[in-house]
Design a protein around this motif. Structure first.
Motif, PDB file in Angstrom:
ATOM      1  N   PRO A   1       0.921  -1.138  -0.022  1.00 54.45           N
ATOM      2  CA  PRO A   1      -0.106  -0.003   0.216  1.00 54.45           C
ATOM      3  C   PRO A   1       0.839   1.252  -0.045  1.00 54.45           C
ATOM      4  O   PRO A   1       1.986   1.171   0.541  1.00 54.45           O
ATOM      5  CB  PRO A   1      -0.835  -0.052   1.076  1.00 54.45           C
ATOM      6  CG  PRO A   1      -0.205  -1.297   2.049  1.00 54.45           C
ATOM      7  CD  PRO A   1       0.743  -2.148   1.129  1.00 54.45           C
ATOM      8  N   ALA A   2       0.403   2.449  -0.675  1.00 48.77           N
ATOM      9  CA  ALA A   2       1.130   3.645  -0.715  1.00 48.77           C
ATOM     10  C   ALA A   2       1.487   4.158   0.677  1.00 48.77           C
ATOM     11  O   ALA A   2       2.821   4.456   0.804  1.00 48.77           O
ATOM     12  CB  ALA A   2       0.032   4.693  -1.335  1.00 48.77           C
ATOM     13  N   ARG A   3       0.934   3.849   1.746  1.00 52.72           N
ATOM     14  CA  ARG A   3       1.371   4.460   2.875  1.00 52.72           C
ATOM     15  C   ARG A   3       2.421   3.492   3.458  1.00 52.72           C
ATOM     16  O   ARG A   3       3.054   4.065   4.615  1.00 52.72           O
ATOM     17  CB  ARG A   3       0.319   4.413   3.810  1.00 52.72           C
ATOM     18  CG  ARG A   3      -0.188   2.887   4.221  1.00 52.72           C
ATOM     19  CD  ARG A   3      -1.557   2.955   5.389  1.00 52.72           C
ATOM     20  NE  ARG A   3      -1.938   1.837   5.946  1.00 52.72           N
ATOM     21  CZ  ARG A   3      -2.159   0.798   5.402  1.00 52.72           C
ATOM     22  NH1 ARG A   3      -2.430   0.718   4.152  1.00 52.72           N
ATOM     23  NH2 ARG A   3      -2.644  -0.259   6.029  1.00 52.72           N
ATOM     24  N   LYS A   4       2.857   2.450   2.831  1.00 53.61           N
ATOM     25  CA  LYS A   4       3.981   1.706   3.504  1.00 53.61           C
ATOM     26  C   LYS A   4       4.832   1.315   2.319  1.00 53.61           C
ATOM     27  O   LYS A   4       5.751   0.517   2.360  1.00 53.61           O
ATOM     28  CB  LYS A   4       3.343   0.299   3.884  1.00 53.61           C
ATOM     29  CG  LYS A   4       2.552   0.246   5.098  1.00 53.61           C
ATOM     30  CD  LYS A   4       2.310  -0.984   5.562  1.00 53.61           C
ATOM     31  CE  LYS A   4       1.784  -0.780   6.855  1.00 53.61           C
ATOM     32  NZ  LYS A   4       1.474  -2.103   7.510  1.00 53.61           N
TER      33      LYS A   4
ATOM     34  N   ASN B   1       7.474   2.800   1.742  1.00 53.22           N
ATOM     35  CA  ASN B   1       8.886   2.968   2.171  1.00 53.22           C
ATOM     36  C   ASN B   1       9.561   1.692   2.523  1.00 53.22           C
ATOM     37  O   ASN B   1      10.856   1.525   2.938  1.00 53.22           O
ATOM     38  CB  ASN B   1       8.981   4.180   3.426  1.00 53.22           C
ATOM     39  CG  ASN B   1       8.239   3.691   4.602  1.00 53.22           C
ATOM     40  OD1 ASN B   1       7.072   3.229   4.454  1.00 53.22           O
ATOM     41  ND2 ASN B   1       8.758   3.941   5.864  1.00 53.22           N
TER      42      ASN B   1
END
Length: 179
Positions: free
Chosen positions: A157-160, A162
């Motif tokens: 997911p975009a929020r992860k 990194n």
């Protein structure tokens, strides 16, 4: 390429469904026929969770895996539940950090990988699932390693986002663990 009928099982919160999704998406990118069927108890995190993944060169008739040729387990209840279902000649991948008993069958190939401890040692305690996934990919050849980065970019997911490099490092650690 052979058909792979895979069960990934353990407790909710261990990233089991994510591991299955990575396999399925990598298969999709390769043009394989596939199925990904998640299953989890109502309590999710801490309850039982598993997913069935089928990667095939022919159409998949049913998404349910009754007799896997690959089993990945991250808790003792899952090993107890699914060990007998693995086809003779199948492969069982065990997180030996969390499961102390050995596979009781001698007609399957068992791999004991201390994935949870390895993930902690790497500084990413939540990536034990990806270490086991790396071992599966290396020993079964169920998906090509080349397409794995693209599959991970699609599934994380975009929020992860990194965590991409950490996931790749965990997969590599799993591959290295079963040389």
């Amino acid at each position: 390429m052979a058909d792979h009928e895979i069960i990934i099982a353990g407790f909710g919160g261990q990233g089991l469904l994510f591991s299955g999704k990575v396999l399925a998406y990598a298969g999709l990118l390769e043009g394989r026929e596939l199925s990904w069927l998640p299953s989890y108890g109502p309590e999710m995190r801490g309850g039982t969770a598993n997913c069935n993944v089928i990667l095939s060169d022919t159409p998949v008739g049913s998404p349910i895996v009754q007799h896997p040729n690959v089993l990945m387990v991250m808790n003792l209840p899952s090993l107890d539940k699914y060990e007998a279902d693995v086809v003779p000649g199948g492969q069982i991948f065990v997180d030996s950090s969390l499961i102390s008993r050995k596979v009781e069958r001698d007609d399957v190939e068992a791999f004991y990988i201390p994935a949870t401890q390895m993930a902690k040692d790497m500084g990413f305690p939540t990536l034990a699932n990806m270490i086991l996934l790396g071992a599966i990919i290396k020993k079964t050849g169920c998906i090509s390693i080349e397409g794995l980065p693209d599959a991970l970019h699609k599934v994380i997911p975009a929020r992860k986002a990194n965590l991409f490099d950490a996931n790749m490092a965990a997969i590599q650690a799993g591959m290295d663990a079963v040389e």
